[in-house]
Design a protein around this motif. Structure first.
Motif, mmCIF file in Angstrom:
data_model
loop_
_atom_site.group_PDB
_atom_site.id
_atom_site.type_symbol
_atom_site.label_atom_id
_atom_site.label_comp_id
_atom_site.label_asym_id
_atom_site.label_seq_id
_atom_site.Cartn_x
_atom_site.Cartn_y
_atom_site.Cartn_z
ATOM 1 N N GLY A 65 -20.327 -18.799 7.020
ATOM 2 C CA GLY A 65 -18.928 -18.438 6.824
ATOM 3 C C GLY A 65 -18.209 -18.077 8.100
ATOM 4 O O GLY A 65 -18.814 -17.913 9.158
ATOM 5 N N LYS A 66 -16.901 -17.935 7.988
ATOM 6 C CA LYS A 66 -16.032 -17.531 9.093
ATOM 7 C C LYS A 66 -15.017 -16.547 8.555
ATOM 8 O O LYS A 66 -14.366 -16.802 7.550
ATOM 9 N N THR A 67 -14.907 -15.390 9.225
ATOM 10 C CA THR A 67 -13.945 -14.368 8.830
ATOM 11 C C THR A 67 -12.673 -14.479 9.666
ATOM 12 O O THR A 67 -12.665 -15.098 10.726
ATOM 13 N N GLY A 68 -11.627 -13.831 9.191
ATOM 14 C CA GLY A 68 -10.398 -13.749 9.956
ATOM 15 C C GLY A 68 -9.470 -12.694 9.386
ATOM 16 O O GLY A 68 -9.582 -12.337 8.202
ATOM 17 N N THR A 69 -8.589 -12.172 10.218
ATOM 18 C CA THR A 69 -7.577 -11.212 9.776
ATOM 19 C C THR A 69 -6.248 -11.535 10.455
ATOM 20 O O THR A 69 -6.206 -12.128 11.523
ATOM 21 N N LEU A 70 -5.194 -11.119 9.801
ATOM 22 C CA LEU A 70 -3.844 -11.297 10.312
ATOM 23 C C LEU A 70 -2.994 -10.190 9.731
ATOM 24 O O LEU A 70 -3.084 -9.886 8.538
ATOM 25 N N THR A 71 -2.177 -9.566 10.555
ATOM 26 C CA THR A 71 -1.326 -8.468 10.103
ATOM 27 C C THR A 71 0.137 -8.876 10.152
ATOM 28 O O THR A 71 0.593 -9.445 11.149
ATOM 29 N N ARG A 72 0.858 -8.565 9.077
ATOM 30 C CA ARG A 72 2.309 -8.782 9.024
ATOM 31 C C ARG A 72 2.978 -7.423 9.023
ATOM 32 O O ARG A 72 2.660 -6.568 8.213
ATOM 33 N N ASP A 103 6.611 -7.195 9.568
ATOM 34 C CA ASP A 103 8.061 -7.383 9.503
ATOM 35 C C ASP A 103 8.612 -6.830 8.183
ATOM 36 O O ASP A 103 8.726 -7.526 7.208
ATOM 37 N N GLY A 104 8.927 -5.564 8.176
ATOM 38 C CA GLY A 104 9.410 -4.941 6.947
ATOM 39 C C GLY A 104 8.278 -4.282 6.197
ATOM 40 O O GLY A 104 7.961 -3.129 6.405
ATOM 41 N N LYS A 105 7.626 -5.018 5.329
ATOM 42 C CA LYS A 105 6.541 -4.474 4.530
ATOM 43 C C LYS A 105 5.192 -4.828 5.175
ATOM 44 O O LYS A 105 4.897 -5.988 5.442
ATOM 45 N N TYR A 106 4.368 -3.811 5.411
ATOM 46 C CA TYR A 106 3.054 -4.004 6.011
ATOM 47 C C TYR A 106 2.152 -4.792 5.066
ATOM 48 O O TYR A 106 2.093 -4.525 3.869
ATOM 49 N N LEU A 107 1.434 -5.773 5.602
ATOM 50 C CA LEU A 107 0.469 -6.534 4.828
ATOM 51 C C LEU A 107 -0.633 -6.996 5.781
ATOM 52 O O LEU A 107 -0.356 -7.576 6.832
ATOM 53 N N LEU A 108 -1.869 -6.693 5.419
ATOM 54 C CA LEU A 108 -3.020 -7.111 6.212
ATOM 55 C C LEU A 108 -3.754 -8.201 5.438
ATOM 56 O O LEU A 108 -4.228 -7.974 4.326
ATOM 57 N N TYR A 109 -3.824 -9.377 6.029
ATOM 58 C CA TYR A 109 -4.519 -10.504 5.405
ATOM 59 C C TYR A 109 -5.963 -10.539 5.887
ATOM 60 O O TYR A 109 -6.239 -10.348 7.063
ATOM 61 N N SER A 110 -6.870 -10.782 4.969
ATOM 62 C CA SER A 110 -8.280 -10.967 5.267
ATOM 63 C C SER A 110 -8.689 -12.295 4.650
ATOM 64 O O SER A 110 -8.372 -12.559 3.497
ATOM 65 N N TRP A 111 -9.355 -13.135 5.430
ATOM 66 C CA TRP A 111 -9.806 -14.410 4.880
ATOM 67 C C TRP A 111 -11.255 -14.670 5.234
ATOM 68 O O TRP A 111 -11.780 -14.139 6.212
ATOM 69 N N ASN A 154 -3.682 -7.294 1.703
ATOM 70 C CA ASN A 154 -3.853 -5.880 1.414
ATOM 71 C C ASN A 154 -2.653 -5.092 1.910
ATOM 72 O O ASN A 154 -2.236 -5.230 3.059
ATOM 73 N N GLY A 155 -2.123 -4.229 1.047
ATOM 74 C CA GLY A 155 -1.035 -3.341 1.434
ATOM 75 C C GLY A 155 -1.562 -2.070 2.074
ATOM 76 O O GLY A 155 -2.736 -1.972 2.430
ATOM 77 N N ASP A 156 -0.676 -1.069 2.207
ATOM 78 C CA ASP A 156 -1.036 0.194 2.848
ATOM 79 C C ASP A 156 -2.141 0.950 2.126
ATOM 80 O O ASP A 156 -2.951 1.630 2.747
ATOM 81 N N SER A 157 -2.168 0.887 0.806
ATOM 82 C CA SER A 157 -3.026 1.776 0.027
ATOM 83 C C SER A 157 -4.430 1.242 -0.243
ATOM 84 O O SER A 157 -5.272 1.980 -0.733
ATOM 85 N N ARG A 158 -4.708 -0.007 0.052
ATOM 86 C CA ARG A 158 -6.012 -0.567 -0.305
ATOM 87 C C ARG A 158 -6.429 -1.614 0.705
ATOM 88 O O ARG A 158 -5.607 -2.367 1.212
ATOM 89 N N TYR A 159 -7.731 -1.657 0.962
ATOM 90 C CA TYR A 159 -8.230 -2.683 1.870
ATOM 91 C C TYR A 159 -9.561 -3.214 1.367
ATOM 92 O O TYR A 159 -10.557 -2.504 1.335
ATOM 93 N N VAL A 160 -9.555 -4.449 0.929
ATOM 94 C CA VAL A 160 -10.760 -5.147 0.513
ATOM 95 C C VAL A 160 -10.885 -6.352 1.426
ATOM 96 O O VAL A 160 -9.917 -7.082 1.645
#
Length: 143
Positions: free
Chosen positions: A72-79, A81-89, A109-115
């Protein structure tokens, strides 16, 4: 390094309702064989000692999915611009040596949860192999 044939259409019927023969999709090489093998070994490293090891190895370093190596290959990206969102793939295939399944998981994932996506992929793979792929009923090692 070879694309698998795509099977989108299961049958074609003419105006009279008769089934027409389907041509077999062709495979084609998209990566040199040695490059594909090297990339696969690197992806196995991601689940054995890399960024996804916590999902696929227990605290003693033993595989969590018994008898199933995962590439597998992991990755993350954070947005921000306005509303925080952390992408995990997480993308990959299993079993790594003779794949039966390829997968991609993308989570926002929003501010309150991170999976992490590799955590979800591990659960999906456990269900896939335990649920009828003939790999046994108890794939998760005891923690």
């Amino acid at each position: 390094g070879v694309t698998p044939p795509m099977h989108v259409v299961s049958r074609v019927v003419d105006d009279a309702g008769a089934a027409e023969p389907l041509s077999s999709p062709q495979t084609r090489r998209v990566l040199d064989e040695e490059v594909a093998k090297t990339l696969g070994r690197m992806m196995i490293g991601t689940t054995e000692f890399g960024t996804a090891r916590r999902s696929f190895r227990d605290k003693d370093g033993k595989p969590v999915l018994r008898g199933i190596s995962v590439a597998g290959k992991t990755g993350t990206l954070t947005r921000r611009d306005g509303k925080y969102l952390l992408y995990s793939w997480f993308v990959g295939f299993a079993p790594a040596q003779h794949p039966k399944i390829a997968f991609a998981v993308l989570l926002g994932n929003g501010d309150s949860r991170y999976v992490r996506a590799h955590q979800v992929a591990k659960d999906l793979l456990h269900g896939y192999f335990r649920g009828g792929a003939g790999e046994g009923r108890d794939l998760l090692a005891k923690r």
